[in-house]
Design a protein around this motif. Structure first.
Motif, PDB file in Angstrom:
ATOM      1  N   HIS A  13       9.553  -9.388   6.996  1.00  0.00           N
ATOM      2  CA  HIS A  13       8.451  -8.550   6.518  1.00  0.00           C
ATOM      3  C   HIS A  13       8.542  -7.162   7.147  1.00  0.00           C
ATOM      4  N   HIS A  38       7.439  -5.170  -2.063  1.00  0.00           N
ATOM      5  CA  HIS A  38       7.332  -6.342  -1.193  1.00  0.00           C
ATOM      6  C   HIS A  38       5.911  -6.907  -1.234  1.00  0.00           C
ATOM      7  N   CYS A  45       1.456  -9.859   3.834  1.00  0.00           N
ATOM      8  CA  CYS A  45       1.479  -8.415   4.083  1.00  0.00           C
ATOM      9  C   CYS A  45       0.416  -7.697   3.255  1.00  0.00           C
TER      10      CYS A  45
HETATM   11 ZN   LIG Z   1       5.504  -9.593   3.861  1.00  0.00          ZN
END
Ligand SMILES: [Zn+2]
Length: 226
Positions: A13, A38, A45
């Motif tokens: 991440h 992402h 996240c």
């Molecule tokens: Zn992530």
């Protein structure tokens, strides 16, 4: 983490600092596109960014107007600093929100066209397209690398963020599959190699020109201007 692209598990991440920069709209443009992509496949996240946005807004809402003395700005910045709002210095909520909206727009416009981007041969087994060039040498590229092909070892004048769209690669920092985001710090040297049975397709955001070894700098850095 259990969230991620269908059938895969995201292992890598963005750093917390990068996510906070994304939330405050201060992340450099090419990186913001990659982080946004992402976030679309990473619930963890996304939650962190939403929290950072909420904390930033609450911090600024709670600040009383500063008297217009000569040290007013410094005192306001100190207060933000003391309350954990260092990343918000110089920004306001509305600017941050506008930045986040711009990122989303860039992402929504860019990603559907990614698969149709015209790739040109860079080296045996490696094709690429430059999708975006920004200030100070920043760039966003799409790279397609055949399995087993290694990119030349290189270091950076700035950060490098890579998001795997398809396939996989590995370097000194680990193994990366679809949805994984590799964040390489300035000056770190690495040699990514495509893994698995299918081409590795990545989005790569870089700041400044890459630094290759002497021989490869002539091949890649000067001729191809990677
Ligand atoms: Zn992530």
């Amino acid at each position: 983490m259990s969230n991620g692209v269908a059938g895969t598990t995201i292992q890598h991440h963005p750093s917390e600092a990068t996510l906070v920069s994304q939330a405050t709209g201060t992340l450099w443009q090419a990186a913001a596109v990659i982080v946004r992509a992402h976030l679309d496949c990473c619930a963890q996240c996304s939650a962190t960014v939403r929290l950072a946005e909420a904390v930033g807004g609450a911090l600024l809402d709670g600040l009383p107007p500063a008297p217009l003395t000569s040290d007013a700005l410094q005192r306001a910045l100190d207060r933000l600093d003391n309350e954990g709002g260092r990343a918000l210095m110089g920004r306001n909520v509305s600017a941050a929100q506008q930045g986040a909206m711009a990122d989303r727009q860039a992402h929504s416009v860019l990603l559907p066209g990614v698969r149709n981007a015209r790739l040109r041969r860079l080296a045996p087994g490696i094709r690429h397209a430059v999708l975006l060039r920004g200030p100070d040498g920043e760039a966003l590229r799409l790279l397609r690398v055949k399995p087993g092909t290694a990119l030349p070892r290189h270091s950076h004048r700035g950060a490098e963020l890579t998001l795997v769209l398809e396939g996989a690669f590995a370097d000194e920092t680990g193994h990366y599959g679809p949805g994984d985001l590799a964040e390489i710090a300035e000056e770190m040297s690495h040699r990514p190699t495509a893994e698995g049975a299918v081409d590795c397709v990545c989005l790569i955001a870089t700041q400044g020109r890459l630094r290759f070894g002497a021989l490869l700098s002539r091949l890649f850095g000067v001729v191809a201007r990677v």
